[in-house]
Motif scaffolding. Structure first.
Motif, PDB file in Angstrom:
ATOM      1  N   ALA A  91       1.923  -8.800  26.485  1.00  0.00           N
ATOM      2  CA  ALA A  91       1.592  -7.471  26.416  1.00  0.00           C
ATOM      3  C   ALA A  91       2.899  -6.350  27.204  1.00  0.00           C
ATOM      4  CB  ALA A  91       0.253  -7.317  26.962  1.00  0.00           C
ATOM      5  N   PHE A  92       3.052  -6.972  28.327  1.00  0.00           N
ATOM      6  CA  PHE A  92       4.023  -6.376  29.061  1.00  0.00           C
ATOM      7  C   PHE A  92       5.484  -6.218  28.515  1.00  0.00           C
ATOM      8  CE2 PHE A  92       1.845  -7.157  33.395  1.00  0.00           C
ATOM      9  CZ  PHE A  92       0.859  -6.428  33.159  1.00  0.00           C
ATOM     10  N   ARG A  93       5.954  -7.555  27.886  1.00  0.00           N
ATOM     11  CA  ARG A  93       7.209  -7.349  27.271  1.00  0.00           C
ATOM     12  C   ARG A  93       7.083  -6.478  25.892  1.00  0.00           C
ATOM     13  NH1 ARG A  93      12.110  -7.228  27.168  1.00  0.00           N
ATOM     14  NH2 ARG A  93      13.458  -8.521  25.646  1.00  0.00           N
ATOM     15  N   ALA A  94       6.259  -6.426  25.320  1.00  0.00           N
ATOM     16  CA  ALA A  94       5.929  -5.691  24.148  1.00  0.00           C
ATOM     17  C   ALA A  94       6.182  -4.342  24.453  1.00  0.00           C
ATOM     18  CB  ALA A  94       4.731  -5.969  23.357  1.00  0.00           C
ATOM     19  N   ALA A  95       5.303  -3.899  25.366  1.00  0.00           N
ATOM     20  CA  ALA A  95       5.332  -2.525  26.236  1.00  0.00           C
ATOM     21  C   ALA A  95       6.736  -2.058  26.325  1.00  0.00           C
ATOM     22  CB  ALA A  95       4.465  -2.368  27.333  1.00  0.00           C
ATOM     23  N   ASP A  96       7.595  -3.137  27.059  1.00  0.00           N
ATOM     24  CA  ASP A  96       9.069  -2.795  27.479  1.00  0.00           C
ATOM     25  C   ASP A  96       9.719  -2.685  26.166  1.00  0.00           C
ATOM     26  OD1 ASP A  96       8.092  -3.025  30.216  1.00  0.00           O
ATOM     27  OD2 ASP A  96       8.911  -4.934  30.535  1.00  0.00           O
ATOM     28  N   LEU A  97       9.273  -3.286  25.152  1.00  0.00           N
ATOM     29  CA  LEU A  97      10.060  -3.254  23.836  1.00  0.00           C
ATOM     30  C   LEU A  97       9.695  -1.772  23.163  1.00  0.00           C
ATOM     31  CD1 LEU A  97      10.501  -6.955  22.802  1.00  0.00           C
ATOM     32  CD2 LEU A  97      12.287  -5.532  23.655  1.00  0.00           C
ATOM     33  N   GLY A  98       8.916  -0.987  23.779  1.00  0.00           N
ATOM     34  CA  GLY A  98       8.603   0.290  23.305  1.00  0.00           C
ATOM     35  C   GLY A  98       7.371   0.190  22.381  1.00  0.00           C
ATOM     36  N   ARG A  99       6.577  -0.867  22.361  1.00  0.00           N
ATOM     37  CA  ARG A  99       5.156  -0.974  21.458  1.00  0.00           C
ATOM     38  C   ARG A  99       4.197  -0.161  22.174  1.00  0.00           C
ATOM     39  NH1 ARG A  99       5.835  -5.085  17.924  1.00  0.00           N
ATOM     40  NH2 ARG A  99       4.271  -3.811  16.733  1.00  0.00           N
ATOM     41  N   GLU A 100       3.029  -0.012  21.312  1.00  0.00           N
ATOM     42  CA  GLU A 100       1.860   0.688  21.837  1.00  0.00           C
ATOM     43  C   GLU A 100       0.965  -0.544  22.008  1.00  0.00           C
ATOM     44  OE1 GLU A 100      -0.132   3.757  20.166  1.00  0.00           O
ATOM     45  OE2 GLU A 100       1.912   5.074  19.981  1.00  0.00           O
ATOM     46  N   VAL A 101       0.697  -0.685  23.555  1.00  0.00           N
ATOM     47  CA  VAL A 101       0.096  -2.148  23.309  1.00  0.00           C
ATOM     48  C   VAL A 101      -1.465  -2.057  23.999  1.00  0.00           C
ATOM     49  CG1 VAL A 101       0.090  -4.369  24.619  1.00  0.00           C
ATOM     50  CG2 VAL A 101       2.258  -3.210  24.025  1.00  0.00           C
ATOM     51  N   VAL A 102      -2.348  -2.822  23.443  1.00  0.00           N
ATOM     52  CA  VAL A 102      -3.752  -2.995  24.037  1.00  0.00           C
ATOM     53  C   VAL A 102      -3.817  -4.424  24.557  1.00  0.00           C
ATOM     54  CG1 VAL A 102      -6.104  -2.766  23.301  1.00  0.00           C
ATOM     55  CG2 VAL A 102      -4.564  -1.212  22.482  1.00  0.00           C
ATOM     56  N   LEU A 103      -4.508  -4.473  25.564  1.00  0.00           N
ATOM     57  CA  LEU A 103      -4.869  -5.967  26.192  1.00  0.00           C
ATOM     58  C   LEU A 103      -6.096  -5.979  26.414  1.00  0.00           C
ATOM     59  CD1 LEU A 103      -3.324  -8.490  27.335  1.00  0.00           C
ATOM     60  CD2 LEU A 103      -3.061  -7.166  29.527  1.00  0.00           C
ATOM     61  N   VAL A 104      -6.615  -7.081  25.860  1.00  0.00           N
ATOM     62  CA  VAL A 104      -8.336  -7.214  26.000  1.00  0.00           C
ATOM     63  C   VAL A 104      -8.624  -8.503  26.720  1.00  0.00           C
ATOM     64  CG1 VAL A 104     -10.275  -7.237  24.461  1.00  0.00           C
ATOM     65  CG2 VAL A 104      -8.185  -6.507  23.619  1.00  0.00           C
ATOM     66  N   ASP A 105      -9.331  -8.479  27.521  1.00  0.00           N
ATOM     67  CA  ASP A 105      -9.902  -9.661  28.277  1.00  0.00           C
ATOM     68  C   ASP A 105     -11.568  -9.356  28.802  1.00  0.00           C
ATOM     69  OD1 ASP A 105      -8.466 -12.191  29.867  1.00  0.00           O
ATOM     70  OD2 ASP A 105     -10.184 -11.690  30.401  1.00  0.00           O
ATOM     71  N   PRO A 106     -12.456 -10.339  28.769  1.00  0.00           N
ATOM     72  CA  PRO A 106     -13.733  -9.938  29.331  1.00  0.00           C
ATOM     73  C   PRO A 106     -13.751 -10.137  30.887  1.00  0.00           C
ATOM     74  CG  PRO A 106     -13.616 -12.310  28.306  1.00  0.00           C
ATOM     75  CD  PRO A 106     -12.082 -11.718  28.201  1.00  0.00           C
ATOM     76  N   ARG A 107     -12.663 -10.534  31.342  1.00  0.00           N
ATOM     77  CA  ARG A 107     -12.461 -10.572  33.058  1.00  0.00           C
ATOM     78  C   ARG A 107     -12.623  -9.408  33.595  1.00  0.00           C
ATOM     79  NH1 ARG A 107     -11.665 -15.689  35.277  1.00  0.00           N
ATOM     80  NH2 ARG A 107     -10.990 -17.128  33.588  1.00  0.00           N
ATOM     81  N   ALA A 108     -13.155  -9.105  34.862  1.00  0.00           N
ATOM     82  CA  ALA A 108     -13.007  -7.745  35.345  1.00  0.00           C
ATOM     83  C   ALA A 108     -11.589  -7.593  36.041  1.00  0.00           C
ATOM     84  CB  ALA A 108     -13.792  -7.897  36.687  1.00  0.00           C
ATOM     85  N   SER A 109     -10.780  -9.001  36.079  1.00  0.00           N
ATOM     86  CA  SER A 109      -9.395  -8.685  36.559  1.00  0.00           C
ATOM     87  C   SER A 109      -8.412  -9.441  35.651  1.00  0.00           C
ATOM     88  CB  SER A 109      -9.427  -9.465  38.308  1.00  0.00           C
ATOM     89  OG  SER A 109      -9.716 -10.513  38.255  1.00  0.00           O
ATOM     90  N   LEU A 110      -7.255  -8.756  35.607  1.00  0.00           N
ATOM     91  CA  LEU A 110      -6.048  -9.515  34.819  1.00  0.00           C
ATOM     92  C   LEU A 110      -5.727 -10.824  35.531  1.00  0.00           C
ATOM     93  CD1 LEU A 110      -3.944  -6.419  33.990  1.00  0.00           C
ATOM     94  CD2 LEU A 110      -5.976  -7.448  32.839  1.00  0.00           C
ATOM     95  N   GLY A 111      -4.949 -11.723  34.709  1.00  0.00           N
ATOM     96  CA  GLY A 111      -4.353 -12.923  35.305  1.00  0.00           C
ATOM     97  C   GLY A 111      -4.992 -14.137  34.602  1.00  0.00           C
ATOM     98  N   GLY A 112      -6.227 -14.133  34.030  1.00  0.00           N
ATOM     99  CA  GLY A 112      -6.706 -15.349  33.337  1.00  0.00           C
ATOM    100  C   GLY A 112      -7.004 -16.314  34.374  1.00  0.00           C
ATOM    101  N   VAL A 113      -7.058 -17.466  33.907  1.00  0.00           N
ATOM    102  CA  VAL A 113      -7.592 -18.815  34.601  1.00  0.00           C
ATOM    103  C   VAL A 113      -6.554 -19.139  35.691  1.00  0.00           C
ATOM    104  CG1 VAL A 113      -7.927 -21.185  34.632  1.00  0.00           C
ATOM    105  CG2 VAL A 113      -8.838 -19.901  32.870  1.00  0.00           C
ATOM    106  N   CYS A 114      -5.225 -18.920  35.501  1.00  0.00           N
ATOM    107  CA  CYS A 114      -4.272 -19.309  36.361  1.00  0.00           C
ATOM    108  C   CYS A 114      -4.558 -18.517  37.807  1.00  0.00           C
ATOM    109  CB  CYS A 114      -3.032 -18.976  35.945  1.00  0.00           C
ATOM    110  SG  CYS A 114      -1.414 -19.086  36.955  1.00  0.00           S
ATOM    111  N   LEU A 115      -4.585 -17.257  37.566  1.00  0.00           N
ATOM    112  CA  LEU A 115      -4.346 -16.348  38.698  1.00  0.00           C
ATOM    113  C   LEU A 115      -5.944 -16.248  39.396  1.00  0.00           C
ATOM    114  CD1 LEU A 115      -2.809 -14.569  40.365  1.00  0.00           C
ATOM    115  CD2 LEU A 115      -2.798 -12.855  38.700  1.00  0.00           C
ATOM    116  N   ASN A 116      -6.958 -16.166  38.527  1.00  0.00           N
ATOM    117  CA  ASN A 116      -8.233 -15.953  39.190  1.00  0.00           C
ATOM    118  C   ASN A 116      -8.847 -17.317  39.792  1.00  0.00           C
ATOM    119  OD1 ASN A 116      -9.054 -13.050  38.716  1.00  0.00           O
ATOM    120  ND2 ASN A 116      -7.990 -13.699  36.635  1.00  0.00           N
ATOM    121  N   GLU A 117      -8.657 -18.437  38.822  1.00  0.00           N
ATOM    122  CA  GLU A 117      -9.418 -19.719  39.382  1.00  0.00           C
ATOM    123  C   GLU A 117      -8.616 -20.970  39.086  1.00  0.00           C
ATOM    124  OE1 GLU A 117     -12.519 -19.782  35.398  1.00  0.00           O
ATOM    125  OE2 GLU A 117     -12.558 -18.292  37.104  1.00  0.00           O
TER     126      GLU A 117
END
Ligand code: NAD
Length: 459
Positions: free
Chosen positions: A21-47
């Protein structure tokens, strides 16, 4: 509704999804990022990766404090305040997830909290809202495999529950001696649990260089961990006072414990986004099949990370995330490397990349092997360790590296030199003639190449 249209939508905000998502935004795209968790980062960062590293670092401190008497440093009895330890871990996770939110905001990435499912090749449902999109990236990761036939019991944990650090059980069984099982054994043994690891295959960390695994196996045993290889759990009984795991194989008998961790692998989560509705192929293992551009069989729909299969590691997901964002934005790039480094952050660490000795033999690949024992490394000894080695597999004709396995303190940090050397096609001489700072553990890589070339003076 115009509001519910996305030019570029990413499903899943783990290391694959947010990087994409961040790379696409940096390339000028309009980006939507969807996740059910309250915080970003997925399993790696959260648990996953990050909380486990916080606990592994604590485990190392505990061990160092317990063993520093012989160096003239006495700390008395080491006591652990588990609530503080948990709070520190959670604080690190909170700091990093907040950092990600701010990075998303600065890039104008719109975050939607919800569960997304495809309703067609260009449409999605997100928690009851209909969305249309131009391009989508599936980055929904994987989930722990659950062993069949086990009772439902809150003393049976998966890796996420184990990392919550609810309590330190007196007796803990860990089923599965892969990376997660071994990292959890390292943590809980240091915290005072009597840990038993039950591994189905011939060795823990199956597939990894057997000599390196032997070093780790011995070290874990000296940390009080009992390891049963070639053993499976045939049944589990839960009573009020204990869980009883009946084992068969090399070890046959009952293991009575107060908690058990299942760490027998992860399954790709391709099934959770109703990919069928978009026409995207998901195989029987839940894996969404992609080509080297991270493109699925449906144009405009990409997939990255664990959902695309093994190896399920964060650094692969991030790399693929960048590739998908760039390809989707018209850049000519591809994910072509098979060179994904692996690290078990145990004590000692076990790190490997490329071909190991056993694989080179099995695959009948012309190779030579050279090692350097860390017992001859001044830095290793000065840091209180006598164990460890660096082992390189190389082609005797071209002298290029084919693979590396390192075991010892900080092996994970050292591995990157070997990954870079293989990627750059470095020869033994290139490494041998590169000045390495002294005294460092990285010298063991240079010294191994000198040994192969016959120019070593340190052995
Ligand atoms: P794994 O595949 O690495 O290990 C699972 C282990 O369980 C294997 O050794 C396997 O032989 C054993 N096993 C399977 N069924 C069994 C049974 N019935 N009884 C006993 N043993 C059994 O999986 P994992 O350790 O659960 O990790 C999951 C994924 O997460 C992996 O892809 C791993 O690479 C990734 N991960 C990576 C890191 C890291 O990079 N440091 C950390 C954690 C997890």
């Amino acid at each position: 509704m115009a509001d519910n249209h996305a030019e570029f939508i990413v499903l899943g905000a783990g290391p694959g999804g947010y990087a994409c998502a961040f790379r696409a935004a940096d390339l000028g795209r309009e980006v939507v990022l969807v996740d059910p968790r309250a915080s970003l980062g997925g399993v790696c960062l959260n648990e996953g990766c990050i909380p486990s590293k916080a606990l592994l670092h604590a485990a190392e401190l505990i061990r160092d404090a317990q063993h520093s008497d012989g160096w003239g440093i006495s700390t008395g009895n080491v006591s652990v305040d588990i609530d503080k330890l948990r709070a520190r871990k959670d604080g690190i996770v909170a700091q990093l997830t907040a950092g990600l939110s701010s990075l998303a905001e600065r890039r104008n990435v719109r975050i939607i909290r919800g569960e997304a499912a495809f309703t067609g090749p260009k449409t999605l449902d997100i928690d009851g809202d209909s969305w249309t999109f131009e391009q989508a990236v599936i980055a929904v990761g994987s989930a722990p495999v659950q062993l069949p036939g086990w009772p439902a019991d809150n003393r049976i944990w998966d890796s996420s529950a184990a990392l919550e650090l609810r309590k330190v059980p007196k007796r803990l069984a860990i089923v599965g001696g892969g990376i997660i099982g071994l990292e959890m054994a390292t943590v809980y043994a240091a915290l005072g649990a009597r840990v038993v690891v039950i591994e189905f295959m011939e060795q823990i960390a199956p597939g990894v260089d057997f000599e390196a695994v032997k070093v780790l196996h011995k070290a874990l045993e000296s940390q009080g961990v009992t390891i049963h290889t070639r053993t499976k759990v045939s049944s589990v009984k839960a009573t009020k006072t204990a869980l009883t795991l009946s084992c068969e194989g090399m070890f046959s008998g009952d293991v009575k414990v107060d908690a058990a961790i299942q760490a027998v692998g992860r399954r790709a989560s391709g099934g959770i986004v109703n990919a069928d509705a978009a026409g995207v192929t998901t195989d029987e293992k839940g894996v969404i099949v992609v080509d080297s551009h991270c493109q699925t069989n449906i144009e405009g729909i990409f997939a990255v990370g664990d959902v695309t299969g093994n190896p399920m590691v964060a650094h692969r997901a991030t790399y693929q995330g960048h590739v998908a964002a760039e390809v989707a934005s018209g850049h000519a790039v591809a994910f072509e490397t098979t060179l994904i480094p692996s690290v078990a952050y145990t004590n000692p660490e076990l790190a490997w990349v490329g071909l190991n000795q056993g694989q080179a033999k099995e695959q009948d690949i012309t190779h030579e092997v050279v090692g350097f024992p860390w017992s001859a490394s001044g830095r290793n000894l000065a840091s209180g360790s006598e164990e460890g080695f660096t082992k390189l597999v190389y082609c005797p004709n071209s002298h290029r590296l084919l693979g590396a396995t390192l075991v010892g303190q900080n092996a994970g940090e050292l591995l990157s030199e070997c990954v870079l050397a293989i990627e750059m096609g470095a020869t033994l001489k290139d490494i041998a003639l590169t000045v390495h700072a002294h005294p460092t553990l990285s010298e063991t890589i240079q010294l191994a190449t000198e040994r192969a070339l016959g120019s070593i003076t340190d052995l």
